[in-house]
Design a protein around this motif. Structure first.
Motif, PDB file in Angstrom:
ATOM      1  N   LEU A  17     -17.454 -26.689  16.902  1.00  0.00           N
ATOM      2  CA  LEU A  17     -17.454 -25.430  16.438  1.00  0.00           C
ATOM      3  C   LEU A  17     -19.076 -24.947  16.223  1.00  0.00           C
ATOM      4  CD1 LEU A  17     -14.343 -25.190  14.197  1.00  0.00           C
ATOM      5  CD2 LEU A  17     -14.597 -24.672  16.599  1.00  0.00           C
ATOM      6  N   PRO A  90     -14.810 -15.365  17.089  1.00  0.00           N
ATOM      7  CA  PRO A  90     -14.733 -16.721  18.171  1.00  0.00           C
ATOM      8  C   PRO A  90     -14.731 -17.960  17.341  1.00  0.00           C
ATOM      9  CG  PRO A  90     -16.460 -14.966  18.838  1.00  0.00           C
ATOM     10  CD  PRO A  90     -15.944 -14.146  17.413  1.00  0.00           C
ATOM     11  N   LYS A  94     -11.793 -20.483  18.515  1.00  0.00           N
ATOM     12  CA  LYS A  94     -12.167 -21.676  19.139  1.00  0.00           C
ATOM     13  C   LYS A  94     -11.544 -22.848  18.382  1.00  0.00           C
ATOM     14  CE  LYS A  94     -16.031 -24.164  21.402  1.00  0.00           C
ATOM     15  NZ  LYS A  94     -17.657 -24.151  21.581  1.00  0.00           N
ATOM     16  N   SER A  95     -11.665 -22.896  17.101  1.00  0.00           N
ATOM     17  CA  SER A  95     -11.188 -23.816  16.262  1.00  0.00           C
ATOM     18  C   SER A  95      -9.335 -23.774  16.183  1.00  0.00           C
ATOM     19  CB  SER A  95     -11.280 -23.353  14.743  1.00  0.00           C
ATOM     20  OG  SER A  95     -10.800 -24.513  13.850  1.00  0.00           O
ATOM     21  N   LEU A 123     -11.812 -24.533  26.315  1.00  0.00           N
ATOM     22  CA  LEU A 123     -13.036 -24.777  25.347  1.00  0.00           C
ATOM     23  C   LEU A 123     -14.228 -25.161  25.396  1.00  0.00           C
ATOM     24  CD1 LEU A 123     -12.219 -25.531  22.133  1.00  0.00           C
ATOM     25  CD2 LEU A 123     -12.190 -27.953  22.773  1.00  0.00           C
ATOM     26  N   ASP A 126     -16.156 -21.861  26.688  1.00  0.00           N
ATOM     27  CA  ASP A 126     -16.090 -21.017  25.765  1.00  0.00           C
ATOM     28  C   ASP A 126     -15.109 -19.640  26.128  1.00  0.00           C
ATOM     29  OD1 ASP A 126     -17.387 -21.783  23.363  1.00  0.00           O
ATOM     30  OD2 ASP A 126     -19.231 -21.416  24.403  1.00  0.00           O
ATOM     31  N   LEU A 128     -12.244 -18.008  25.084  1.00  0.00           N
ATOM     32  CA  LEU A 128     -11.409 -18.037  23.813  1.00  0.00           C
ATOM     33  C   LEU A 128     -10.484 -16.934  23.843  1.00  0.00           C
ATOM     34  CD1 LEU A 128     -14.641 -18.732  21.899  1.00  0.00           C
ATOM     35  CD2 LEU A 128     -13.113 -20.350  22.501  1.00  0.00           C
TER      36      LEU A 128
END
Length: 513
Positions: A17, A90, A94-95, A123, A126, A128
């Motif tokens: 991250l 974001p 992403k997490s 992932l 990116d 997302l």
């Protein structure tokens, strides 16, 4: 490129991250997922399996013809993509994507390997998901929020790509990726689980721990400014309590002030001489916001440790329904998607951060109120009293923001509302809890920024920078590089925002000179 570990750790999340690490699936993971998918496809041929050949939720009593079973999955994704409200930043999106990817990689969901491979590609590049604040009740997991992720995977809806929103199909095409062709139960597997609340929670835990570290450092600096006695931070005094958090906080503060020339030793000033005064000019003990920091921040330290451990346990768990177990050659129906573990931890963390904000605000008030500290000008005003205002205006912001955090600290875990034709008759509200905690942490950083600027103004008012500990000097220089010393009134808002952005993205008190 690093292989995705099992179990995944908080450190793994941090590197993906915040450091941009790319991941890859080990061959063993791909094989495990393939075995799960192939087993389910064979097992479900002559059996009734929820979400494969039945409807969903209270509609599960309706059997679905084989010809309609794939369309059923698309219908589920599209019908549940009903999120509204603010869009998740974001790093949190992403997490959530990483959390869902890892949970599905455990091989308990019967999905096709293509689904996980596409998630890895999204992932790493990116791409997302657009995830909205409102929608999830945290019972069958984060159905609505995860439906938006699934929608993006089938090439529909919008994503965040290279810092801007665009249609998912367009972003996938730019990266040479094909939308997911849904198989036997992938619609349900993608949206059925706790990955959004957990993903947000993991970022909350990272930012929360950093916030706590800053507060510990600022509290140590407060002790330096008021030339406090050292014994309330002593190992013996804090060791007399059995709580690990209190001991850790006191030890950290002792490390920070170790080479300070401002901290006084009680035995040198009061125990080694005959005291003849009947009224003592200096305080024998500081106010609680200075003296009781280990006892106040200690429980918050402990809460963060437990919170992080619970989040990692959840992300390493199968939180789907049903669970496909290849080893026992069976499919188990239950409720692993229920988000109570995460909801409870987010409520506890939110309460803890609200209390931390209250401590920061009280320390700030001490600095600004000359009647309390008796060493600084009112509002740490370095200009002309009456004509100039110093940090007076900033206190209003700190006070109002602290009040908001106190209100937001109210638990939502206890606010279950039945829905889904009462099929979901008790729910966790986990995503709501995680989102509110995110807001409280962000608010706390605003109050911290005001405290930090006040602290460096106080250092200059007392002309004591040379006598600070080496770690406090480092922080003083960091903040002064953002905001120069000021005597005349200036617009503080841009500076305070810059301080907030700085401290949210760096660890404090880590370097010594």
């Amino acid at each position: 490129m690093t292989k995705l570990t099992n179990p995944i750790t908080l450190a793994d999340f941090y590197t993906v991250l915040f450091e941009g690490r790319k991941i890859d699936l080990p061959d063993s993971v791909s094989e495990r997922i393939s075995q799960s998918h192939n087993f389910l496809k064979h097992f479900a041929k002559d059996k009734v399996i929820y979400g494969v050949n039945t409807g969903f939720g209270p509609m599960a009593q309706y059997r679905i013809d084989e010809a309609d079973q794939v369309q059923l999955q698309y219908n589920l994704i599209r019908s549940h993509a009903t999120g509204m409200g603010d869009v998740l930043d974001p790093v949190y999106a992403k997490s959530a994507l990483l959390a869902r990817l890892h949970t599905l990689s455990l091989g308990y969901s019967g999905i096709h390997p293509n689904a996980v491979e596409l998630m890895v590609a999204m992932l790493n590049r990116d791409i997302l998901p657009i995830i909205h604040q409102h929608g999830g009740v945290g019972a069958s997991g984060d159905l609505v929020q995860l439906a938006h992720l699934a929608l993006n995977m089938i090439g529909e809806g919008n994503v965040i790509y290279r810092g801007k929103q665009m249609p998912a199909a367009e972003a996938l095409a730019k990266e040479g990726l094909q939308p997911l062709q849904v198989h036997i139960r992938e619609g349900l597997a993608l949206i059925n689980g706790t990955s959004v609340m957990t993903g947000i929670g993991i970022v909350n835990a990272i930012y929360g721990q950093r916030l706590l570290n800053w507060s510990i450092g600022c509290s140590a600096l407060m002790n330096e400014l008021v030339r406090a006695y050292d014994d309330h931070l002593s190992e013996i005094l804090n060791g007399a309590k059995q709580h690990a958090g209190q001991r850790q906080v006191a030890a950290h503060m002792r490390e920070i002030i170790a080479d300070s020339k401002l901290i006084r030793k009680r035995h040198e000033h009061l125990y080694s001489r005959k005291v003849e005064e009947s009224i003592f000019k200096d305080k024998l003990q500081e106010y609680y916001s200075i003296r009781c920091v280990p006892q106040i921040l200690g429980p918050i330290w402990d809460a963060l440790q437990h919170c992080a451990a619970t989040l990692i346990e959840e992300v390493n768990s199968a939180n789907d329904n049903p669970i496909i177990d290849v080893a026992s050659e069976n499919v188990y129906h239950g409720g692993n998607f229920h988000g109570d573990y995460i909801a409870f931890e987010m409520d506890k963390l939110r309460i803890a951060i609200a209390k931390l904000t209250m401590l920061i605000e009280r320390q700030l008030n001490y600095l600004l109120n000359s009647s309390l500290n008796e060493i600084l000008p009112s509002f740490v005003n370095l200009g002309k009293l009456g004509l100039n205002f110093g940090m007076q205006g900033a206190q209003f912001t700190a006070t109002s923001t602290t009040a908001e955090n106190q209100t937001l600290a109210t638990p939502i875990y206890t606010h279950s509302i039945p829905n889904n034709k009462d099929n979901q008759d008790i729910v966790s509200m986990g995503a709501n809890a995680a989102w509110l905690t995110k807001k409280v942490i962000d608010n706390a950083y605003e109050v911290l920024a005001i405290q930090l600027l006040t602290l460096v103004q106080a250092i200059d008012a007392l002309d004591c920078a040379a006598d600070l500990s080496s770690r406090s000097k480092m922080v003083y220089r960091e903040i002064r590089s953002i905001v120069p010393i000021f005597e005349q009134d200036i617009v503080l808002s841009p500076y305070l925002i810059a301080i907030k952005d700085h401290v949210k993205n760096v660890e404090p008190f880590e370097r010594t000179n």
